[in-house]
Design a protein around this motif. Structure first.
Motif, PDB file in Angstrom:
ATOM      1  N   GLU A  62      16.382 -28.024 -17.153  1.00 18.07           N
ATOM      2  CA  GLU A  62      17.539 -27.164 -16.897  1.00 18.07           C
ATOM      3  C   GLU A  62      17.626 -26.044 -17.937  1.00 18.07           C
ATOM      4  OE1 GLU A  62      20.661 -30.074 -16.870  1.00 18.07           O
ATOM      5  OE2 GLU A  62      20.605 -30.273 -14.686  1.00 18.07           O
ATOM      6  N   ALA A  63      17.393 -26.387 -19.203  1.00 13.31           N
ATOM      7  CA  ALA A  63      17.439 -25.388 -20.271  1.00 13.31           C
ATOM      8  C   ALA A  63      16.320 -24.366 -20.104  1.00 13.31           C
ATOM      9  CB  ALA A  63      17.334 -26.075 -21.635  1.00 13.31           C
ATOM     10  N   ARG A  64      15.138 -24.820 -19.741  1.00 16.99           N
ATOM     11  CA  ARG A  64      14.004 -23.907 -19.540  1.00 16.99           C
ATOM     12  C   ARG A  64      14.279 -22.958 -18.372  1.00 16.99           C
ATOM     13  NH1 ARG A  64      10.457 -20.537 -21.028  1.00 16.99           N
ATOM     14  NH2 ARG A  64       8.431 -20.652 -20.061  1.00 16.99           N
ATOM     15  N   LEU A  65      14.764 -23.490 -17.266  1.00 16.71           N
ATOM     16  CA  LEU A  65      15.084 -22.654 -16.113  1.00 16.71           C
ATOM     17  C   LEU A  65      16.166 -21.642 -16.465  1.00 16.71           C
ATOM     18  CD1 LEU A  65      14.668 -21.934 -13.154  1.00 16.71           C
ATOM     19  CD2 LEU A  65      16.324 -23.720 -12.566  1.00 16.71           C
ATOM     20  N   ALA A  66      17.184 -22.074 -17.190  1.00 17.60           N
ATOM     21  CA  ALA A  66      18.258 -21.167 -17.602  1.00 17.60           C
ATOM     22  C   ALA A  66      17.713 -20.042 -18.477  1.00 17.60           C
ATOM     23  CB  ALA A  66      19.352 -21.936 -18.336  1.00 17.60           C
ATOM     24  N   SER A  67      16.760 -20.353 -19.372  1.00 18.30           N
ATOM     25  CA  SER A  67      16.195 -19.312 -20.233  1.00 18.30           C
ATOM     26  C   SER A  67      15.338 -18.331 -19.431  1.00 18.30           C
ATOM     27  CB  SER A  67      15.381 -19.924 -21.374  1.00 18.30           C
ATOM     28  OG  SER A  67      14.154 -20.444 -20.908  1.00 18.30           O
ATOM     29  N   LEU A  68      14.660 -18.818 -18.406  1.00 21.45           N
ATOM     30  CA  LEU A  68      13.823 -17.950 -17.576  1.00 21.45           C
ATOM     31  C   LEU A  68      14.646 -17.036 -16.670  1.00 21.45           C
ATOM     32  CD1 LEU A  68      11.013 -20.431 -16.486  1.00 21.45           C
ATOM     33  CD2 LEU A  68      10.758 -18.459 -17.994  1.00 21.45           C
TER      34      LEU A  68
ATOM     35  N   ASP B 293      14.344 -39.353 -15.698  1.00 24.43           N
ATOM     36  CA  ASP B 293      14.403 -39.265 -17.152  1.00 24.43           C
ATOM     37  C   ASP B 293      15.380 -38.147 -17.517  1.00 24.43           C
ATOM     38  OD1 ASP B 293      13.469 -39.778 -19.912  1.00 24.43           O
ATOM     39  OD2 ASP B 293      12.654 -37.756 -19.711  1.00 24.43           O
ATOM     40  N   GLU B 294      16.546 -38.519 -17.982  1.00 25.40           N
ATOM     41  CA  GLU B 294      17.606 -37.551 -18.254  1.00 25.40           C
ATOM     42  C   GLU B 294      17.189 -36.503 -19.282  1.00 25.40           C
ATOM     43  OE1 GLU B 294      20.816 -35.688 -17.172  1.00 25.40           O
ATOM     44  OE2 GLU B 294      20.346 -37.647 -16.302  1.00 25.40           O
ATOM     45  N   ALA B 295      16.416 -36.889 -20.283  1.00 22.51           N
ATOM     46  CA  ALA B 295      15.960 -35.925 -21.294  1.00 22.51           C
ATOM     47  C   ALA B 295      15.073 -34.855 -20.656  1.00 22.51           C
ATOM     48  CB  ALA B 295      15.207 -36.643 -22.408  1.00 22.51           C
ATOM     49  N   SER B 296      14.213 -35.257 -19.719  1.00 22.72           N
ATOM     50  CA  SER B 296      13.365 -34.291 -19.022  1.00 22.72           C
ATOM     51  C   SER B 296      14.195 -33.359 -18.151  1.00 22.72           C
ATOM     52  CB  SER B 296      12.335 -35.008 -18.149  1.00 22.72           C
ATOM     53  OG  SER B 296      11.433 -35.730 -18.953  1.00 22.72           O
ATOM     54  N   VAL B 297      15.218 -33.900 -17.511  1.00 19.76           N
ATOM     55  CA  VAL B 297      16.102 -33.081 -16.680  1.00 19.76           C
ATOM     56  C   VAL B 297      16.809 -32.042 -17.538  1.00 19.76           C
ATOM     57  CG1 VAL B 297      18.176 -33.114 -15.230  1.00 19.76           C
ATOM     58  CG2 VAL B 297      16.430 -34.876 -14.953  1.00 19.76           C
TER      59      VAL B 297
END
Length: 107
Positions: A55-61, A47-51
């Motif tokens: 990715e955005a969540r990991l980048a923010s962390l 699911d591209e939206a989940s990916v």
């Protein structure tokens, strides 16, 4: 024991060949059960939206951090009936060891 031909009964002229939905239950943590079907499974479950969100969540962390990133998957309810749930202290120790090896405390 794993039998690679178990799915033959679901295909090719069987009464299940035209079935629109199949439910499979079992222990699927051994890649021998699904490796040959990885392309189809990736198509079904990717699911591209989940990916993009992950990715955005990991980048923010990890913003501003340049180094290795480690993750711990904390299993709970699905393992409980098997008696496989590890104690909280096991995970705390694992996170402390990750912090020690990386030279910083985990998030």
């Amino acid at each position: 024991a794993f039998r690679p031909s178990w799915t033959a009964g679901l295909l090719n002229g069987s009464r299940f060949a035209s079935c629109g939905e199949v439910t499979i239950r079992g222990y699927f943590q051994d890649a021998a059960f699904f490796t040959r079907h990885l392309p189809e499974l990736r198509q079904l479950f990717w699911d591209e939206a989940s990916v993009t969100a992950a990715e955005a969540r990991l980048a923010s962390l990890t913003a501003g951090y340049r180094g290795p990133v480690a993750s711990v998957h904390y299993r709970l309810k699905d393992y409980e009936p098997n008696g496989w749930v590890l104690s909280r202290s096991y995970y705390d120790t694992a996170l402390s060891e990750i912090g020690r090896r990386l030279g910083r405390q985990p998030l």
